[in-house]
Design an enzyme around this catalytic site. Structure first.
Site, PDB file in Angstrom:
ATOM      1  N   GLU A 284       4.851   3.421  26.980  1.00 56.74           N
ATOM      2  CA  GLU A 284       3.716   2.926  27.941  1.00 56.74           C
ATOM      3  C   GLU A 284       3.677   1.494  27.925  1.00 56.74           C
ATOM      4  O   GLU A 284       3.670   0.581  27.001  1.00 56.74           O
ATOM      5  CB  GLU A 284       2.504   3.858  27.860  1.00 56.74           C
ATOM      6  CG  GLU A 284       1.933   3.424  26.848  1.00 56.74           C
ATOM      7  CD  GLU A 284       0.410   3.779  26.636  1.00 56.74           C
ATOM      8  OE1 GLU A 284      -0.264   2.824  27.416  1.00 56.74           O
ATOM      9  OE2 GLU A 284      -0.311   4.520  25.673  1.00 56.74           O
TER      10      GLU A 284
ATOM     11  N   LYS B 198      -8.093   9.205  19.552  1.00 53.13           N
ATOM     12  CA  LYS B 198      -9.137   8.458  18.991  1.00 53.13           C
ATOM     13  C   LYS B 198     -10.222   9.311  19.031  1.00 53.13           C
ATOM     14  O   LYS B 198     -10.561   9.887  20.268  1.00 53.13           O
ATOM     15  CB  LYS B 198      -9.246   6.975  19.601  1.00 53.13           C
ATOM     16  CG  LYS B 198      -8.396   6.264  19.193  1.00 53.13           C
ATOM     17  CD  LYS B 198      -9.017   4.559  19.216  1.00 53.13           C
ATOM     18  CE  LYS B 198      -7.960   3.769  18.900  1.00 53.13           C
ATOM     19  NZ  LYS B 198      -6.971   3.250  20.269  1.00 53.13           N
TER      20      LYS B 198
HETATM   21  N1  PSU Z   1      -6.116   5.425  23.556  1.00 54.43           N
HETATM   22  C1  PSU Z   1      -5.917   4.486  22.572  1.00 54.43           C
HETATM   23  N2  PSU Z   1      -4.860   3.530  23.176  1.00 54.43           N
HETATM   24  C2  PSU Z   1      -4.646   3.196  24.222  1.00 54.43           C
HETATM   25  C3  PSU Z   1      -4.988   4.215  25.381  1.00 54.43           C
HETATM   26  C4  PSU Z   1      -5.818   5.214  25.090  1.00 54.43           C
HETATM   27  O1  PSU Z   1      -6.083   4.780  21.559  1.00 54.43           O
HETATM   28  O2  PSU Z   1      -4.038   2.292  24.689  1.00 54.43           O
HETATM   29  C5  PSU Z   1      -4.521   3.984  26.807  1.00 54.43           C
HETATM   30  C6  PSU Z   1      -3.447   4.558  27.125  1.00 54.43           C
HETATM   31  O3  PSU Z   1      -2.628   4.091  28.145  1.00 54.43           O
HETATM   32  C7  PSU Z   1      -4.087   5.904  27.845  1.00 54.43           C
HETATM   33  C8  PSU Z   1      -5.052   5.393  28.520  1.00 54.43           C
HETATM   34  O4  PSU Z   1      -3.119   6.908  28.711  1.00 54.43           O
HETATM   35  O5  PSU Z   1      -5.662   4.394  27.857  1.00 54.43           O
HETATM   36  C9  PSU Z   1      -6.257   6.591  29.099  1.00 54.43           C
HETATM   37  O6  PSU Z   1      -7.153   5.911  29.774  1.00 54.43           O
HETATM   38  P1  PSU Z   1      -8.375   6.825  30.420  1.00 54.43           P
HETATM   39  O7  PSU Z   1      -9.210   7.238  29.264  1.00 54.43           O
HETATM   40  O8  PSU Z   1      -9.035   5.645  31.254  1.00 54.43           O
HETATM   41  O9  PSU Z   1      -7.598   7.755  31.249  1.00 54.43           O
END
Ligand code: PSU
Ligand code: MN
Length: 303
Positions: free
Chosen positions: A22, A157
């Site tokens: 990603e 996390k």
């Molecule tokens: N959690 C992490 N590192 C990240 C992300 C999440 O520890 O870089 C990023 C990933 O790209 C994940 C996105 O798909 O954040 C999720 O965002 P949201 O919670 O807005 O869906």
């Protein structure tokens, strides 16, 4: 539909094992230049594990699988100025011919279009703490429910409510596998007190499960939880305090929607004095290694 790099194009042609990667982690998840160095090191790690990396992004409105070093550098340097692109953002960015950094959800979409079945990341999005009020649930979970790509992550996390995240995945029929563990890891730490659905001890076993799922015609992905290496763990109490502080700041500042995850990631890194960044890099590399091996096993089964 998808624009391939030469390396990815010929890997597809030759039936080689591929691993999708990603780009939100590059543009929004880590600071420059560590983000670019890490992205390149992750690609190298996938190659060393015998597979071909396909870092995904949207560039000038094109869905890309496989990026040049210059393109990775662009995403890393521009950072938060590049749109964070999840499923709902794709039509806008494509029709306006804009750039976008792909989340887990949108990387899965591009991977599926490209025929790539295995994807390595750091941590997935999930059900946020307080979601019973805010309804903040990452689109990553819906994508796991519908798109047939296996995602290797170090769990999630604990900025998230891990228990609710696992409940959600259960409801939507997404198997959660633990690589050499019975416990769902919490990103910076190997423990969460919560169980995975199935323990898998080898990449081969994981590939066999993926093959079984998709041969049956079951829709959706699989979450492969790969704990951070012992020596790179962060003390659980320290990280919990940091997360609570960052979450409180976000609420006070009224941060919500797509801004919330990047805000929390950046604050945790600042508050932990860069310690979390080191751990983050190591766990991503660890995931890239496992994804490369799973992709290799899957390529042998499906050849
Ligand atoms: N959690 C992490 N590192 C990240 C992300 C999440 O520890 O870089 C990023 C990933 O790209 C994940 C996105 O798909 O954040 C999720 O965002 P949201 O919670 O807005 O869906
Ligand atoms: Mn959200």
């Amino acid at each position: 539909m998808v624009q391939f790099s030469e390396e990815v194009q010929s890997a597809i042609h030759e039936g080689k094992a591929l691993v999708a990667l990603e780009s939100t982690i590059i543009a929004h998840g880590m600071p420059y230049p560590a983000n670019v160095e890490t992205a390149l090191l992750v690609e190298k790690t996938v190659r060393d594990a015998g597979a071909v990396p396909a870092t995904c992004a949207i560039l000038d409105g094109k869905l890309c699988a496989g990026l040049s070093t210059d393109q990775i550098e662009l995403l890393g340097k521009e950072g938060a100025r590049i749109a964070k692109a999840s499923r709902r953002d794709l039509p806008y960015l494509v029709s306006k011919k804009l750039h976008g950094a792909t989340t887990v959800a949108s990387t899965m979409i591009i991977a599926q279009m490209a025929g790539i079945r295995v994807f390595a990341t750091g941590g997935i999005g999930g059900v946020h703490r307080g979601a019973t009020e805010t309804m903040d649930i990452s689109a990553d979970l819906q994508e796991l429910a519908r798109t047939p790509v296996a995602v290797v992550s170090a769990g999630a996390k604990s900025i998230l409510d891990l228990k609710l995240t696992l409940e959600y995945l259960e409801t939507y029929g997404v198997p959660v596998l633990g690589f050499q563990t019975d416990e769902f890891p919490a990103f910076f730490t190997r423990r969460s007190g919560l169980n995975v659905d199935f323990r898998m001890n080898t990449p081969q076993e994981i590939a066999e499960l993926l093959h079984a799922k998709w041969s049956m015609g079951l829709t959706g992905g699989v979450l492969i939880a790969n704990p951070i290496p012992e020596e790179n763990q962060i003390d659980p109490d320290t990280i919990e305090r940091t997360i609570i502080a960052a979450t409180r700041e976000a609420a006070q500042a009224g941060i919500s929607g797509k801004q919330l995850t990047p805000f929390l990631l950046a604050r945790i890194e600042q508050l932990s004095g860069g310690n979390s960044l080191k751990a983050n890099i190591q766990l991503v590399l660890n995931n890239a290694r496992l994804a490369g091996r799973v992709a290799g096993s899957l390529a042998l089964i499906t050849a």
